[in-house]
Design a protein around this motif. Structure first.
Motif, PDB file in Angstrom:
ATOM      1  N   ILE A 157      59.735  63.059  77.456  1.00  0.00           N
ATOM      2  CA  ILE A 157      61.054  62.314  77.328  1.00  0.00           C
ATOM      3  C   ILE A 157      61.634  62.542  75.842  1.00  0.00           C
ATOM      4  O   ILE A 157      60.881  62.417  74.970  1.00  0.00           O
ATOM      5  CB  ILE A 157      61.066  60.720  77.497  1.00  0.00           C
ATOM      6  N   PRO A 158      62.702  63.226  75.770  1.00  0.00           N
ATOM      7  CA  PRO A 158      63.305  63.510  74.340  1.00  0.00           C
ATOM      8  C   PRO A 158      63.748  62.370  73.641  1.00  0.00           C
ATOM      9  O   PRO A 158      63.956  61.289  74.047  1.00  0.00           O
ATOM     10  CB  PRO A 158      64.544  64.459  74.586  1.00  0.00           C
ATOM     11  N   GLY A 159      63.734  62.492  72.356  1.00  0.00           N
ATOM     12  CA  GLY A 159      64.042  61.263  71.473  1.00  0.00           C
ATOM     13  C   GLY A 159      65.451  60.900  71.685  1.00  0.00           C
ATOM     14  O   GLY A 159      65.824  59.771  71.261  1.00  0.00           O
ATOM     15  N   ASP A 160      66.452  61.789  71.930  1.00  0.00           N
ATOM     16  CA  ASP A 160      67.823  61.455  72.110  1.00  0.00           C
ATOM     17  C   ASP A 160      68.035  61.284  73.611  1.00  0.00           C
ATOM     18  O   ASP A 160      69.117  61.776  74.144  1.00  0.00           O
ATOM     19  CB  ASP A 160      68.611  62.622  71.843  1.00  0.00           C
ATOM     20  N   VAL A 161      66.987  60.681  74.429  1.00  0.00           N
ATOM     21  CA  VAL A 161      67.201  60.300  75.896  1.00  0.00           C
ATOM     22  C   VAL A 161      68.324  59.513  76.168  1.00  0.00           C
ATOM     23  O   VAL A 161      69.124  59.711  77.017  1.00  0.00           O
ATOM     24  CB  VAL A 161      66.079  59.361  76.233  1.00  0.00           C
ATOM     25  N   ASP A 162      68.810  58.515  75.116  1.00  0.00           N
ATOM     26  CA  ASP A 162      70.337  57.923  75.631  1.00  0.00           C
ATOM     27  C   ASP A 162      71.708  58.742  75.516  1.00  0.00           C
ATOM     28  O   ASP A 162      72.445  58.649  76.484  1.00  0.00           O
ATOM     29  CB  ASP A 162      70.395  56.978  74.481  1.00  0.00           C
ATOM     30  N   ALA A 163      71.335  59.891  74.653  1.00  0.00           N
ATOM     31  CA  ALA A 163      72.676  60.743  74.775  1.00  0.00           C
ATOM     32  C   ALA A 163      72.398  61.506  76.092  1.00  0.00           C
ATOM     33  O   ALA A 163      73.568  62.022  76.802  1.00  0.00           O
ATOM     34  CB  ALA A 163      72.527  61.736  73.493  1.00  0.00           C
ATOM     35  N   LEU A 164      71.255  62.073  76.222  1.00  0.00           N
ATOM     36  CA  LEU A 164      71.182  62.717  77.712  1.00  0.00           C
ATOM     37  C   LEU A 164      71.538  62.040  79.081  1.00  0.00           C
ATOM     38  O   LEU A 164      72.326  62.338  79.574  1.00  0.00           O
ATOM     39  CB  LEU A 164      69.590  63.103  77.656  1.00  0.00           C
ATOM     40  N   LEU A 165      71.112  60.675  78.950  1.00  0.00           N
ATOM     41  CA  LEU A 165      71.748  59.998  79.793  1.00  0.00           C
ATOM     42  C   LEU A 165      73.005  59.896  79.942  1.00  0.00           C
ATOM     43  O   LEU A 165      73.580  59.801  81.078  1.00  0.00           O
ATOM     44  CB  LEU A 165      70.690  58.665  80.151  1.00  0.00           C
ATOM     45  N   ALA A 166      73.800  59.800  78.821  1.00  0.00           N
ATOM     46  CA  ALA A 166      75.092  59.288  79.006  1.00  0.00           C
ATOM     47  C   ALA A 166      75.674  60.755  79.278  1.00  0.00           C
ATOM     48  O   ALA A 166      76.982  60.692  79.959  1.00  0.00           O
ATOM     49  CB  ALA A 166      75.383  59.136  77.444  1.00  0.00           C
ATOM     50  N   ALA A 167      75.341  61.693  78.951  1.00  0.00           N
ATOM     51  CA  ALA A 167      75.795  63.191  79.388  1.00  0.00           C
ATOM     52  C   ALA A 167      75.694  63.197  80.940  1.00  0.00           C
ATOM     53  O   ALA A 167      76.605  63.610  81.568  1.00  0.00           O
ATOM     54  CB  ALA A 167      75.105  64.324  78.583  1.00  0.00           C
ATOM     55  N   GLU A 168      74.543  62.983  81.331  1.00  0.00           N
ATOM     56  CA  GLU A 168      74.479  62.936  82.904  1.00  0.00           C
ATOM     57  C   GLU A 168      75.402  62.034  83.534  1.00  0.00           C
ATOM     58  O   GLU A 168      75.956  62.623  84.543  1.00  0.00           O
ATOM     59  CB  GLU A 168      72.987  62.683  83.280  1.00  0.00           C
TER      60      GLU A 168
END
Length: 233
Positions: free
Chosen positions: A199-210
Protein backbone atom coordinates in the motif's frame (compact mmCIF):
# COMPACT_ATOMS: atom_id res chain seq x y z
CA UNK A 1 -16.81 0.86 -4.58
CA UNK A 2 -18.09 0.67 -1.00
CA UNK A 3 -18.50 4.44 -1.01
CA UNK A 4 -20.51 4.29 -4.24
CA UNK A 5 -22.76 1.58 -2.81
CA UNK A 6 -23.33 3.46 0.45
CA UNK A 7 -24.13 6.61 -1.53
CA UNK A 8 -26.75 4.80 -3.61
CA UNK A 9 -28.31 3.23 -0.52
CA UNK A 10 -28.40 6.54 1.32
CA UNK A 11 -30.03 8.18 -1.68
CA UNK A 12 -32.92 5.71 -1.65
CA UNK A 13 -33.62 5.16 2.03
CA UNK A 14 -33.92 7.35 5.15
CA UNK A 15 -30.79 7.70 7.23
CA UNK A 16 -30.68 5.05 9.94
CA UNK A 17 -33.14 2.65 8.31
CA UNK A 18 -32.06 -0.95 8.71
CA UNK A 19 -32.18 -2.55 5.31
CA UNK A 20 -32.64 -6.18 4.32
CA UNK A 21 -29.58 -7.03 2.23
CA UNK A 22 -28.84 -10.14 0.17
CA UNK A 23 -25.21 -10.64 -0.89
CA UNK A 24 -25.12 -13.25 -3.67
CA UNK A 25 -21.68 -14.83 -4.11
CA UNK A 26 -20.47 -13.17 -0.92
CA UNK A 27 -17.05 -14.88 -0.94
CA UNK A 28 -15.41 -14.52 2.46
CA UNK A 29 -18.15 -12.12 3.53
CA UNK A 30 -16.14 -8.88 3.59
CA UNK A 31 -18.89 -6.69 2.14
CA UNK A 32 -21.65 -8.53 4.01
CA UNK A 33 -19.89 -8.06 7.34
CA UNK A 34 -19.26 -4.40 6.63
CA UNK A 35 -22.97 -3.82 6.04
CA UNK A 36 -23.94 -5.83 9.12
CA UNK A 37 -21.62 -3.64 11.18
CA UNK A 38 -23.49 -0.62 9.81
CA UNK A 39 -26.70 -2.03 11.29
CA UNK A 40 -28.32 -3.75 8.31
CA UNK A 41 -29.87 -7.23 8.30
CA UNK A 42 -27.64 -9.19 5.91
CA UNK A 43 -27.98 -12.60 4.28
CA UNK A 44 -24.93 -13.99 2.52
CA UNK A 45 -25.34 -16.67 -0.17
CA UNK A 46 -22.23 -18.55 -1.34
CA UNK A 47 -21.78 -21.92 -3.02
CA UNK A 48 -18.05 -22.43 -2.31
CA UNK A 49 -17.75 -24.37 0.94
CA UNK A 50 -14.27 -22.99 1.66
CA UNK A 51 -15.53 -19.42 1.34
CA UNK A 52 -18.55 -20.21 3.50
CA UNK A 53 -16.27 -21.59 6.22
CA UNK A 54 -14.09 -18.48 6.08
CA UNK A 55 -17.12 -16.20 6.32
CA UNK A 56 -18.51 -18.13 9.28
CA UNK A 57 -15.15 -17.98 11.04
CA UNK A 58 -14.98 -14.22 10.51
CA UNK A 59 -18.53 -13.82 11.79
CA UNK A 60 -17.73 -15.77 14.94
CA UNK A 61 -15.24 -13.07 15.89
CA UNK A 62 -17.88 -10.33 15.78
CA UNK A 63 -19.95 -9.02 18.71
CA UNK A 64 -23.26 -10.74 19.39
CA UNK A 65 -25.35 -7.95 17.92
CA UNK A 66 -23.60 -8.24 14.56
CA UNK A 67 -23.79 -12.04 14.60
CA UNK A 68 -27.56 -11.75 15.08
CA UNK A 69 -27.87 -9.43 12.07
CA UNK A 70 -26.11 -11.74 9.62
CA UNK A 71 -26.92 -15.20 8.35
CA UNK A 72 -24.92 -17.31 5.93
CA UNK A 73 -26.44 -19.81 3.50
CA UNK A 74 -24.48 -22.25 1.37
CA UNK A 75 -26.15 -22.27 -2.03
CA UNK A 76 -26.10 -21.21 -5.68
CA UNK A 77 -27.06 -17.66 -6.60
CA UNK A 78 -29.19 -19.02 -9.44
CA UNK A 79 -31.46 -20.68 -6.86
CA UNK A 80 -32.58 -17.62 -4.91
CA UNK A 81 -36.20 -18.63 -5.51
CA UNK A 82 -35.59 -21.82 -3.54
CA UNK A 83 -34.36 -19.95 -0.47
CA UNK A 84 -36.34 -16.70 -0.41
CA UNK A 85 -39.75 -15.25 -1.24
CA UNK A 86 -40.03 -12.59 -3.95
CA UNK A 87 -39.63 -9.05 -2.65
CA UNK A 88 -37.74 -10.17 0.48
CA UNK A 89 -34.86 -7.68 0.22
CA UNK A 90 -34.28 -3.95 -0.09
CA UNK A 91 -30.79 -4.37 -1.53
CA UNK A 92 -29.31 -7.24 -3.54
CA UNK A 93 -25.56 -7.39 -4.20
CA UNK A 94 -24.00 -9.48 -6.96
CA UNK A 95 -20.33 -8.53 -7.04
CA UNK A 96 -17.74 -10.46 -9.03
CA UNK A 97 -20.16 -13.25 -9.93
CA UNK A 98 -21.45 -12.70 -13.47
CA UNK A 99 -18.04 -13.42 -15.02
CA UNK A 100 -18.41 -17.04 -13.89
CA UNK A 101 -21.94 -17.44 -15.30
CA UNK A 102 -22.22 -18.37 -18.96
CA UNK A 103 -25.82 -17.19 -19.28
CA UNK A 104 -26.35 -14.34 -16.78
CA UNK A 105 -29.87 -13.26 -17.76
CA UNK A 106 -31.77 -15.93 -15.74
CA UNK A 107 -29.61 -15.17 -12.70
CA UNK A 108 -30.27 -11.45 -12.98
CA UNK A 109 -34.01 -11.98 -13.45
CA UNK A 110 -34.05 -14.08 -10.29
CA UNK A 111 -32.19 -11.41 -8.34
CA UNK A 112 -34.63 -8.72 -9.50
CA UNK A 113 -37.53 -10.82 -8.20
CA UNK A 114 -35.92 -10.78 -4.75
CA UNK A 115 -36.18 -6.98 -4.60
CA UNK A 116 -38.99 -5.13 -2.89
CA UNK A 117 -40.44 -2.23 -4.92
CA UNK A 118 -37.84 0.53 -5.09
CA UNK A 119 -35.12 -1.92 -4.12
CA UNK A 120 -31.51 -1.56 -5.27
CA UNK A 121 -29.65 -4.14 -7.37
CA UNK A 122 -25.86 -3.64 -7.24
CA UNK A 123 -23.67 -5.42 -9.81
CA UNK A 124 -19.89 -5.51 -10.14
CA UNK A 125 -18.78 -6.93 -13.50
CA UNK A 126 -15.72 -7.13 -15.70
CA UNK A 127 -15.83 -4.46 -18.41
CA UNK A 128 -15.90 -6.19 -21.80
CA UNK A 129 -15.34 -2.87 -23.59
CA UNK A 130 -11.93 -2.46 -21.96
CA UNK A 131 -10.42 -5.96 -22.06
CA UNK A 132 -7.50 -4.74 -24.18
CA UNK A 133 -6.34 -2.29 -21.50
CA UNK A 134 -4.58 -4.71 -19.14
CA UNK A 135 -2.50 -6.59 -21.76
CA UNK A 136 -1.88 -3.32 -23.61
CA UNK A 137 -0.46 -1.59 -20.54
CA UNK A 138 1.64 -4.70 -19.88
CA UNK A 139 3.05 -4.57 -23.45
CA UNK A 140 1.56 -7.90 -24.52
CA UNK A 141 0.55 -6.79 -28.00
CA UNK A 142 -0.66 -10.16 -29.29
CA UNK A 143 -3.04 -10.49 -26.34
CA UNK A 144 -4.07 -6.86 -26.75
CA UNK A 145 -5.10 -7.37 -30.36
CA UNK A 146 -6.97 -10.54 -29.42
CA UNK A 147 -8.97 -8.74 -26.71
CA UNK A 148 -10.75 -6.24 -28.94
CA UNK A 149 -13.40 -8.51 -30.44
CA UNK A 150 -14.26 -10.83 -27.56
CA UNK A 151 -15.91 -10.87 -24.15
CA UNK A 152 -13.81 -13.84 -22.98
CA UNK A 153 -10.64 -13.51 -20.93
CA UNK A 154 -8.44 -15.40 -18.49
CA UNK A 155 -8.47 -13.98 -14.98
CA UNK A 156 -5.67 -13.82 -12.44
CA UNK A 157 -6.68 -17.19 -11.05
CA UNK A 158 -6.03 -18.72 -14.46
CA UNK A 159 -9.72 -19.36 -15.12
CA UNK A 160 -11.38 -18.74 -18.47
CA UNK A 161 -14.28 -16.41 -17.74
CA UNK A 162 -16.37 -13.73 -19.45
CA UNK A 163 -16.95 -9.99 -19.27
CA UNK A 164 -20.07 -7.86 -19.73
CA UNK A 165 -20.82 -4.76 -21.77
CA UNK A 166 -22.52 -1.72 -20.28
CA UNK A 167 -24.91 -1.46 -23.23
CA UNK A 168 -26.00 -5.09 -22.90
CA UNK A 169 -26.55 -4.93 -19.15
CA UNK A 170 -28.46 -1.67 -19.51
CA UNK A 171 -30.93 -3.47 -21.76
CA UNK A 172 -31.08 -6.50 -19.48
CA UNK A 173 -31.80 -4.44 -16.37
CA UNK A 174 -34.59 -2.60 -18.15
CA UNK A 175 -36.06 -5.91 -19.28
CA UNK A 176 -36.19 -7.37 -15.77
CA UNK A 177 -37.82 -4.32 -14.22
CA UNK A 178 -34.75 -2.88 -12.48
CA UNK A 179 -33.53 -0.20 -14.91
CA UNK A 180 -30.06 1.26 -14.58
CA UNK A 181 -29.94 4.32 -12.33
CA UNK A 182 -26.19 4.92 -12.02
CA UNK A 183 -22.90 3.33 -13.05
CA UNK A 184 -19.27 3.77 -12.10
CA UNK A 185 -15.85 2.60 -13.20
CA UNK A 186 -13.73 0.63 -10.73
CA UNK A 187 -9.93 0.19 -10.99
CA UNK A 188 -9.28 2.74 -13.67
CA UNK A 189 -5.61 3.29 -12.80
CA UNK A 190 -4.75 0.33 -10.57
CA UNK A 191 -5.84 -2.75 -12.53
CA UNK A 192 -2.30 -3.74 -13.46
CA UNK A 193 -1.04 -3.63 -9.86
CA UNK A 194 0.00 -7.02 -8.50
CA UNK A 195 -2.11 -8.52 -5.73
CA UNK A 196 0.83 -8.33 -3.29
CA UNK A 197 1.70 -4.70 -4.07
CA UNK A 198 2.46 -2.72 -0.92
CA UNK A 199 0.00 0.00 0.00
CA UNK A 200 1.57 3.32 -1.04
CA UNK A 201 2.10 6.14 1.41
CA UNK A 202 -0.18 8.41 -0.58
CA UNK A 203 -3.05 5.91 -0.58
CA UNK A 204 -5.61 8.63 0.17
CA UNK A 205 -4.64 10.49 -2.99
CA UNK A 206 -4.75 7.24 -4.96
CA UNK A 207 -8.26 6.45 -3.71
CA UNK A 208 -9.40 10.00 -4.46
CA UNK A 209 -8.07 9.71 -8.01
CA UNK A 210 -9.80 6.36 -8.54
CA UNK A 211 -13.04 7.72 -7.10
CA UNK A 212 -12.96 10.77 -9.38
CA UNK A 213 -12.07 8.73 -12.48
CA UNK A 214 -14.79 6.19 -11.70
CA UNK A 215 -17.41 8.94 -12.01
CA UNK A 216 -15.93 10.82 -14.95
CA UNK A 217 -16.07 10.22 -18.69
CA UNK A 218 -14.10 9.08 -20.60
CA UNK A 219 -12.04 7.50 -17.79
CA UNK A 220 -14.78 5.33 -16.32
CA UNK A 221 -15.42 3.80 -19.74
CA UNK A 222 -12.00 2.07 -19.72
CA UNK A 223 -12.15 0.88 -16.11
CA UNK A 224 -11.37 -2.78 -15.51
CA UNK A 225 -14.66 -3.24 -13.66
CA UNK A 226 -18.07 -1.63 -13.83
CA UNK A 227 -20.33 -1.01 -10.85
CA UNK A 228 -23.98 -0.83 -12.01
CA UNK A 229 -26.93 0.13 -9.83
CA UNK A 230 -30.46 -0.74 -10.95
CA UNK A 231 -33.68 0.08 -9.11
CA UNK A 232 -36.77 -2.10 -9.06
CA UNK A 233 -39.82 -0.23 -10.31
Amino acid sequence: MARQLDEQMAGRYPVGQRLRVLDVGMGQGTQALRLARLGHQVTGLEQDATMVAAAREALCGEPEGIRERMRIIEGDGRDTGVHFLPGSFDVVLCHGVLMYVEEPDPLLAGLARMLAPGGLLSLLVRNADALAMRPGLAGDWAATLGAFDTAAYRNRLGLDVRADRLSTLTGTLAGIGAPLQAWFGVRVFTDTAADDTEIPGDVDALLAAEERAGRTDPYRQVAALLHLCGVRG
